[in-house]
Design a protein around this motif. Structure first.
Motif, PDB file in Angstrom:
ATOM      1  N   GLU A  29       0.833  -1.208   0.000  1.00 51.19           N
ATOM      2  CA  GLU A  29       0.000   0.000   0.000  1.00 51.19           C
ATOM      3  C   GLU A  29       0.865   1.255   0.000  1.00 51.19           C
ATOM      4  O   GLU A  29       0.628   2.204  -0.770  1.00 51.19           O
ATOM      5  N   GLY A  30       1.899   1.255   0.834  1.00 51.13           N
ATOM      6  CA  GLY A  30       2.780   2.419   0.918  1.00 51.13           C
ATOM      7  C   GLY A  30       3.531   2.676  -0.378  1.00 51.13           C
ATOM      8  O   GLY A  30       3.719   3.832  -0.778  1.00 51.13           O
ATOM      9  N   MET A  31       3.934   1.620  -1.050  1.00 50.63           N
ATOM     10  CA  MET A  31       4.661   1.791  -2.299  1.00 50.63           C
ATOM     11  C   MET A  31       3.762   2.371  -3.394  1.00 50.63           C
ATOM     12  O   MET A  31       4.200   3.197  -4.201  1.00 50.63           O
ATOM     13  N   VAL A  32       2.499   1.943  -3.414  1.00 51.87           N
ATOM     14  CA  VAL A  32       1.571   2.522  -4.389  1.00 51.87           C
ATOM     15  C   VAL A  32       1.375   4.011  -4.104  1.00 51.87           C
ATOM     16  O   VAL A  32       1.368   4.846  -5.021  1.00 51.87           O
ATOM     17  N   ARG A  33       1.243   4.350  -2.826  1.00 53.03           N
ATOM     18  CA  ARG A  33       1.115   5.773  -2.453  1.00 53.03           C
ATOM     19  C   ARG A  33       2.334   6.568  -2.925  1.00 53.03           C
ATOM     20  O   ARG A  33       2.205   7.664  -3.493  1.00 53.03           O
ATOM     21  N   ASN A  34       3.512   6.010  -2.695  1.00 47.89           N
ATOM     22  CA  ASN A  34       4.731   6.699  -3.113  1.00 47.89           C
ATOM     23  C   ASN A  34       4.796   6.857  -4.630  1.00 47.89           C
ATOM     24  O   ASN A  34       5.248   7.889  -5.146  1.00 47.89           O
ATOM     25  N   ALA A  35       4.336   5.833  -5.343  1.00 45.39           N
ATOM     26  CA  ALA A  35       4.364   5.899  -6.804  1.00 45.39           C
ATOM     27  C   ALA A  35       3.504   7.041  -7.326  1.00 45.39           C
ATOM     28  O   ALA A  35       3.884   7.741  -8.278  1.00 45.39           O
ATOM     29  N   ILE A  36       2.355   7.241  -6.698  1.00 45.42           N
ATOM     30  CA  ILE A  36       1.435   8.278  -7.172  1.00 45.42           C
ATOM     31  C   ILE A  36       1.879   9.672  -6.725  1.00 45.42           C
ATOM     32  O   ILE A  36       1.710  10.658  -7.455  1.00 45.42           O
ATOM     33  N   THR A  37       2.464   9.775  -5.561  1.00 48.08           N
ATOM     34  CA  THR A  37       2.821  11.091  -5.025  1.00 48.08           C
ATOM     35  C   THR A  37       4.222  11.536  -5.408  1.00 48.08           C
ATOM     36  O   THR A  37       4.608  12.682  -5.157  1.00 48.08           O
ATOM     37  N   THR A  38       5.030  10.637  -6.011  1.00 45.03           N
ATOM     38  CA  THR A  38       6.361  11.010  -6.475  1.00 45.03           C
ATOM     39  C   THR A  38       6.251  11.710  -7.831  1.00 45.03           C
ATOM     40  O   THR A  38       5.512  11.283  -8.700  1.00 45.03           O
ATOM     41  N   GLY A  39       6.980  12.766  -7.995  1.00 45.91           N
ATOM     42  CA  GLY A  39       6.903  13.519  -9.247  1.00 45.91           C
ATOM     43  C   GLY A  39       5.829  14.587  -9.174  1.00 45.91           C
ATOM     44  O   GLY A  39       5.162  14.782  -8.156  1.00 45.91           O
ATOM     45  N   ASP A  40       5.648  15.291 -10.293  1.00 51.95           N
ATOM     46  CA  ASP A  40       4.747  16.442 -10.282  1.00 51.95           C
ATOM     47  C   ASP A  40       3.512  16.262 -11.158  1.00 51.95           C
ATOM     48  O   ASP A  40       2.772  17.219 -11.407  1.00 51.95           O
ATOM     49  N   ARG A 105      -6.729   7.428 -16.001  1.00 46.42           N
ATOM     50  CA  ARG A 105      -6.186   6.072 -15.961  1.00 46.42           C
ATOM     51  C   ARG A 105      -4.760   6.045 -16.505  1.00 46.42           C
ATOM     52  O   ARG A 105      -3.878   5.408 -15.910  1.00 46.42           O
ATOM     53  N   LYS A 106      -4.530   6.730 -17.620  1.00 43.81           N
ATOM     54  CA  LYS A 106      -3.192   6.745 -18.218  1.00 43.81           C
ATOM     55  C   LYS A 106      -2.171   7.370 -17.275  1.00 43.81           C
ATOM     56  O   LYS A 106      -1.032   6.882 -17.152  1.00 43.81           O
ATOM     57  N   ALA A 107      -2.547   8.449 -16.597  1.00 38.82           N
ATOM     58  CA  ALA A 107      -1.628   9.106 -15.673  1.00 38.82           C
ATOM     59  C   ALA A 107      -1.263   8.183 -14.516  1.00 38.82           C
ATOM     60  O   ALA A 107      -0.107   8.139 -14.072  1.00 38.82           O
ATOM     61  N   VAL A 108      -2.252   7.442 -14.016  1.00 36.86           N
ATOM     62  CA  VAL A 108      -1.983   6.492 -12.927  1.00 36.86           C
ATOM     63  C   VAL A 108      -1.067   5.380 -13.423  1.00 36.86           C
ATOM     64  O   VAL A 108      -0.103   4.999 -12.736  1.00 36.86           O
ATOM     65  N   VAL A 109      -1.340   4.843 -14.617  1.00 35.60           N
ATOM     66  CA  VAL A 109      -0.483   3.792 -15.184  1.00 35.60           C
ATOM     67  C   VAL A 109       0.944   4.300 -15.357  1.00 35.60           C
ATOM     68  O   VAL A 109       1.916   3.617 -14.987  1.00 35.60           O
ATOM     69  N   ASP A 110       1.103   5.497 -15.910  1.00 36.76           N
ATOM     70  CA  ASP A 110       2.439   6.050 -16.135  1.00 36.76           C
ATOM     71  C   ASP A 110       3.205   6.196 -14.824  1.00 36.76           C
ATOM     72  O   ASP A 110       4.415   5.902 -14.752  1.00 36.76           O
ATOM     73  N   ALA A 111       2.521   6.652 -13.775  1.00 32.17           N
ATOM     74  CA  ALA A 111       3.172   6.828 -12.479  1.00 32.17           C
ATOM     75  C   ALA A 111       3.592   5.490 -11.890  1.00 32.17           C
ATOM     76  O   ALA A 111       4.693   5.364 -11.321  1.00 32.17           O
ATOM     77  N   LEU A 112       2.758   4.476 -12.038  1.00 31.90           N
ATOM     78  CA  LEU A 112       3.092   3.147 -11.516  1.00 31.90           C
ATOM     79  C   LEU A 112       4.259   2.533 -12.282  1.00 31.90           C
ATOM     80  O   LEU A 112       5.161   1.931 -11.684  1.00 31.90           O
ATOM     81  N   GLU A 113       4.262   2.686 -13.598  1.00 31.06           N
ATOM     82  CA  GLU A 113       5.358   2.130 -14.397  1.00 31.06           C
ATOM     83  C   GLU A 113       6.671   2.845 -14.113  1.00 31.06           C
ATOM     84  O   GLU A 113       7.744   2.200 -14.092  1.00 31.06           O
TER      85      GLU A 113
END
Length: 302
Positions: A29-40, A105-113
């Motif tokens: 859960e924490g890693m997913v949070r970090n993936a979304i909140t990292t970057g601008d 959806r694309k923005a979330v996918v890009d952040a996760l990748e």
């Protein structure tokens, strides 16, 4: 199966995730949070991240510890009206921003990748984006890019229920979910039954896992077992000891699934959706098969 063997099995099956599994779930859960909140990418965007499903509701079983994480856009809100209610004019002010279901959806996918690596992100699902498990480190995670949703209860739009909606990748109609209501109702019933509700959900999930693995029944969604137990009256769930109570629960479920009137009244734990409708991944017969096979496996007598 003897009564003594059954008691041992039930005592094992009621157990939630182990402490080690919980640590790994929290890490995912924490890693997913970090993936979304990292970057601008999401700077200036109003969104929330939260868990739902078995992990959030504490109904997951040992060695079955996937995590469901919702990334919900709140800058805009889709809405409908309760059946029989028609809204007054003018309608709510339209959303003026740039986000669409596809771009979100694309923005979330890009952040996760970018965070996990493209090889760890599976985008083939029509609803969830799957992050692969890492043995000994984290379980798999299903990430759902969602948008805020309301169901208005009156024409003036002053009363509503808060939900969340997701648009499938195949372009199908939006799917509305009610994780807050599911969480609250499940907690309340668990307290009312002295924790029997969630224990029996885990028992039935473990039973389904075993029976499906043995090809005695078809594989069923984990959420279906939670729905079935939720429809059993609290007094039945709290009957006698653990063994007596689960036997009574199976008997009551069988009666519910046989009665046409009961079938029409059974609900999901959120109390916002009927349990048996044409769009579900399960049927009344699936419920009957599960209850009967569980009864036989545990060796209960008529």
């Amino acid at each position: 199966m003897s009564a003594a063997d059954r008691a041992k099995l039930l005592s094992r099956w009621i157990q939630p995730s182990s402490d080690k599994e919980k640590e790994q779930q929290e890490r995912a859960e924490g890693m997913v949070r970090n993936a979304i909140t990292t970057g601008d990418t999401f700077d200036g965007t109003n969104f929330v991240i939260y868990t739902k499903g078995s992990y959030a509701n504490n109904t997951n079983v040992r060695r079955d510890s996937d995590v469901d994480v919702v990334v919900e856009l709140q800058d805009c809100c889709y809405y409908d009206y309760k059946s029989g209610v028609r809204g007054i004019e003018p309608p709510p002010r339209p959303y003026q921003g740039s986000w669409t279901p596809d771009s979100w959806r694309k923005a979330v996918v890009d952040a996760l990748e970018a965070f996990f690596g493209a090889g760890s992100v599976d985008t083939s699902g029509r609803v969830a984006i799957n992050i692969g498990a890492v043995e000994g480190s984290r379980p798999s995670a299903d990430v759902v890019p969602s948008i805020a949703y309301r169901r208005y209860a009156n024409p003036e739009r002053t009363k509503w229920h808060e939900g969340t909606c997701v648009f499938p990748a195949d372009g199908d109609s939006k799917i509305v979910n009610w994780p807050k209501q599911q969480l609250e109702n499940g907690r309340a019933l668990n307290v009312e039954t002295n924790h029997r509700y969630k224990r029996y959900v885990r028992v039935l999930k473990n039973a389904e896992n075993y029976l499906a693995a043995e090809e005695i029944i078809d594989d069923l969604p984990s959420y279906f077992m939670e729905c079935l137990i939720f429809n059993v009256p609290a007094a039945t769930l709290a009957t006698g000891d653990l063994d007596q109570g689960f036997r009574a629960t199976l008997v009551r479920l069988w009666d519910l699934l046989k009665a046409e009137e009961s079938q029409r009244q059974m609900v999901e734990p959120n109390r916002m959706k009927w349990l048996f409708t044409n769009d579900k991944k399960w049927s009344i017969q699936d419920g009957k098969n599960l209850v009967l096979a569980t009864w036989n496996h545990l060796g209960y007598e008529s």
